[in-house]
Design an enzyme around this catalytic site. Structure first.
Site, PDB file in Angstrom:
ATOM      1  N   ALA A 193      63.458  40.712  52.684  1.00 18.58           N
ATOM      2  CA  ALA A 193      62.155  40.534  51.948  1.00 18.58           C
ATOM      3  C   ALA A 193      61.592  42.805  52.236  1.00 18.58           C
ATOM      4  O   ALA A 193      60.770  42.713  50.915  1.00 18.58           O
ATOM      5  CB  ALA A 193      60.899  40.907  53.597  1.00 18.58           C
ATOM      6  N   GLU A 194      62.471  43.467  52.314  1.00 13.98           N
ATOM      7  CA  GLU A 194      61.700  44.835  51.945  1.00 13.98           C
ATOM      8  C   GLU A 194      61.957  45.325  50.435  1.00 13.98           C
ATOM      9  O   GLU A 194      61.228  45.675  50.052  1.00 13.98           O
ATOM     10  CB  GLU A 194      62.652  46.104  52.819  1.00 13.98           C
ATOM     11  CG  GLU A 194      62.121  45.734  54.456  1.00 13.98           C
ATOM     12  CD  GLU A 194      62.305  44.586  55.213  1.00 13.98           C
ATOM     13  OE1 GLU A 194      61.441  44.780  55.968  1.00 13.98           O
ATOM     14  OE2 GLU A 194      63.631  44.349  54.664  1.00 13.98           O
TER      15      GLU A 194
ATOM     16  N   GLY B  89      75.231  47.346  51.467  1.00  9.89           N
ATOM     17  CA  GLY B  89      73.773  45.996  51.270  1.00  9.89           C
ATOM     18  C   GLY B  89      72.992  45.878  50.664  1.00  9.89           C
ATOM     19  O   GLY B  89      73.732  45.750  48.934  1.00  9.89           O
TER      20      GLY B  89
ATOM     21  N   GLY C  57      58.603  21.504  71.897  1.00  4.73           N
ATOM     22  CA  GLY C  57      59.376  21.824  73.043  1.00  4.73           C
ATOM     23  C   GLY C  57      60.143  21.713  73.828  1.00  4.73           C
ATOM     24  O   GLY C  57      61.024  22.630  72.661  1.00  4.73           O
TER      25      GLY C  57
ATOM     26  N   TRP D 246      80.498  38.969  51.745  1.00  2.00           N
ATOM     27  CA  TRP D 246      79.142  38.006  51.575  1.00  2.00           C
ATOM     28  C   TRP D 246      79.718  36.981  50.309  1.00  2.00           C
ATOM     29  O   TRP D 246      78.481  36.972  50.104  1.00  2.00           O
ATOM     30  CB  TRP D 246      77.718  38.294  52.342  1.00  2.00           C
ATOM     31  CG  TRP D 246      78.049  39.957  52.988  1.00  2.00           C
ATOM     32  CD1 TRP D 246      77.408  40.877  53.057  1.00  2.00           C
ATOM     33  CD2 TRP D 246      77.985  39.130  54.685  1.00  2.00           C
ATOM     34  NE1 TRP D 246      77.641  41.043  54.206  1.00  2.00           N
ATOM     35  CE2 TRP D 246      77.345  40.492  55.099  1.00  2.00           C
ATOM     36  CE3 TRP D 246      77.878  37.601  54.607  1.00  2.00           C
ATOM     37  CZ2 TRP D 246      77.962  40.287  56.968  1.00  2.00           C
ATOM     38  CZ3 TRP D 246      78.124  37.735  56.093  1.00  2.00           C
ATOM     39  CH2 TRP D 246      78.198  39.144  56.662  1.00  2.00           C
TER      40      TRP D 246
ATOM     41  N   THR E  99      79.348  33.074  48.690  1.00  2.00           N
ATOM     42  CA  THR E  99      78.763  31.937  49.307  1.00  2.00           C
ATOM     43  C   THR E  99      80.133  31.650  47.857  1.00  2.00           C
ATOM     44  O   THR E  99      80.356  31.723  47.434  1.00  2.00           O
ATOM     45  CB  THR E  99      78.155  31.898  49.949  1.00  2.00           C
ATOM     46  OG1 THR E  99      77.002  32.543  50.215  1.00  2.00           O
ATOM     47  CG2 THR E  99      77.723  30.370  49.261  1.00  2.00           C
TER      48      THR E  99
ATOM     49  N   GLU F 167      69.921  37.312  48.657  1.00  3.52           N
ATOM     50  CA  GLU F 167      69.228  37.635  47.915  1.00  3.52           C
ATOM     51  C   GLU F 167      68.505  38.537  47.700  1.00  3.52           C
ATOM     52  O   GLU F 167      66.863  38.952  46.577  1.00  3.52           O
ATOM     53  CB  GLU F 167      68.958  36.159  46.681  1.00  3.52           C
ATOM     54  CG  GLU F 167      69.386  35.865  45.501  1.00  3.52           C
ATOM     55  CD  GLU F 167      70.596  35.018  46.487  1.00  3.52           C
ATOM     56  OE1 GLU F 167      71.215  35.725  47.232  1.00  3.52           O
ATOM     57  OE2 GLU F 167      71.148  33.873  45.599  1.00  3.52           O
TER      58      GLU F 167
END
Length: 401
Positions: A382-383, A135, A355, A160, A162, A379
């Protein structure tokens, strides 16, 4: 240009480039994006169009056949492209990270060998740090590069990527203990290797396999893959910069560019979600009037528009800081964190405005709702951004004595 997210102080050349890109997005991307995304189909025609516009060489210096533009120009172009379809912005992002790393850290021979062809889109870049078991913990990388005469032998599994299938040049971060005694800090024993390969899947060169596309919730069209190295031999002159042990720093420099890019993507997706929400709110009627005339919807639109503006301003600030040559990890971390979080919130509010129709695949907002979560982890989560931001703030505000 749109009413929101305007950028002050742009040159005539920058404005012309952005106008061209925006027209391309409106005519060539938005009308076909949802159909391609639902089929998980690679956007070949769109990519060919980007080549014709010269966007693959946007930040590559003119001496190598590129346009020599700034990170700010690039980020603003990414914002426009992501507004049309985020997957397309991903296709050029990894390409530019590799081109940037070559420009900043490559040997002259490496620059001459790759940058002119990258500017034309003939060589397409991807980069690889992550592995299945680590990770965000880059220090735990287990892939290895071992010197054997005039070559290195690479072994390990990466995750991962791309552009993993469509790329022809991959910057791969591996552990390399050569010249680094036992006990050396992990980040000082990593090396970036430039791995050339054929486009496609399966065994793309002896010792290198791209198993196939990873099936994802969103961010479709672009190929995201694993990369397996099993006795992969590459020449010693394909160590980025010619010296081992510098890979971590080279990758982090590239990731700062990538974080500005992810922030720009968040801005673009949020901007499109706002456009869809404000348009639908003026067409849909309830209780005898358009829902845009209900105060509750106006409050949503006010919050959405403010978030689009705030994220754009932080992204522009981070890009300009990097262009100035100053350290920008604080600004890039803040921009990436805020833009991705705000993007998620703006998309969800636009979804709510639609809706029940927002749940239908016939409406574009359904695609954006599945795409936005990728920005929360791409990239750096948030942590991770909060860790970077917190540490840098403590550096800036450290008490004396």
């Amino acid at each position: 240009m749109s009413r929101l997210a305007r950028t002050a102080g742009l040159t005539d050349v920058q404005q012309e480039i952005l106008s061209t890109v925006r027209n391309f997005v409106d005519k060539e991307i938005i009308p076909v994006a949802t159909g391609l995304e639902h089929r998980d189909e690679y956007p070949t025609d769109i990519v060919d169009g980007l080549k014709e516009l010269g966007l693959f060489g946007l930040m590559i210096p003119e001496e190598y056949g590129g346009l020599g533009e700034s990170l700010l120009t690039y980020a603003l172009c990414v914002e426009e492209i992501a507004r049309g379809w985020m997957s397309v912005s991903g296709i050029i992002n990894t390409h530019f990270i590799v081109a940037y790393m070559l420009k900043q850290h490559g040997t002259q021979e490496q620059k001459d060998a790759f940058l002119p062809r990258m500017a034309l889109g003939e060589v397409r870049g991807a980069f690889s740090m992550s592995e299945p078991a680590l990770g965000s913990d880059v220090s735990a990388i287990s892939s290895k590069g071992v010197r054997d005469g005039d070559e290195y032998v690479l072994d390990g599994q990466k995750m991962w990527l791309t552009n993993g299938g469509s790329s022809t040049l991959v910057a791969v971060l591996c552990r390399s203990d050569e010249g680094h005694p036992e006990g050396t800090a992990p980040h000082k024993s990593m090396t970036t290797f430039l791995v050339e390969k054929e486009a496609g899947f399966g065994e793309v060169r002896p010792g290198l396999t791209i198993p196939g596309k990873i099936d994802k919730m969103g961010y479709k069209g672009v190929d995201t893959t694993e990369l397996i190295m099993d006795g992969l031999r590459i020449p010693a002159n394909r160590v980025l910069g010619g010296t081992t042990g510098r890979g971590f720093y080279q990758m982090m420099d590239g990731v700062e560019v990538g974080r500005v890019n992810v922030a720009a993507r968040g801005c673009g997706v949020a901007q499109r979600a706002f456009e869809l929400g404000v348009s639908y709110a003026q067409q849909r009627e309830t209780f005898g009037k358009p829902i845009a005339q209900h105060q509750a919807i106006q409050f949503k639109l006010a919050e959405m528009g403010t978030k689009v503006e705030a994220a754009h301003a932080m992204m522009v600030n981070a890009a300009r800081k990097k262009d100035s040559g100053e350290r920008n990890d604080l600004e890039a971390g803040m921009a990436k964190y805020l833009a991705s979080e705000y993007c998620k919130e703006v998309v969800e509010d636009a979804f709510r405005i639609h809706g029940g129709y927002g749940f239908s695949k016939e409406y574009e907002i359904e695609r954006l709702y599945r795409e936005a979560p990728m920005l929360l982890i791409g990239e750096g989560t948030a942590e991770i951004q909060k860790m970077i931001i917190g540490r840098r703030l403590l550096e800036e505000y450290r008490l004396e004595g």
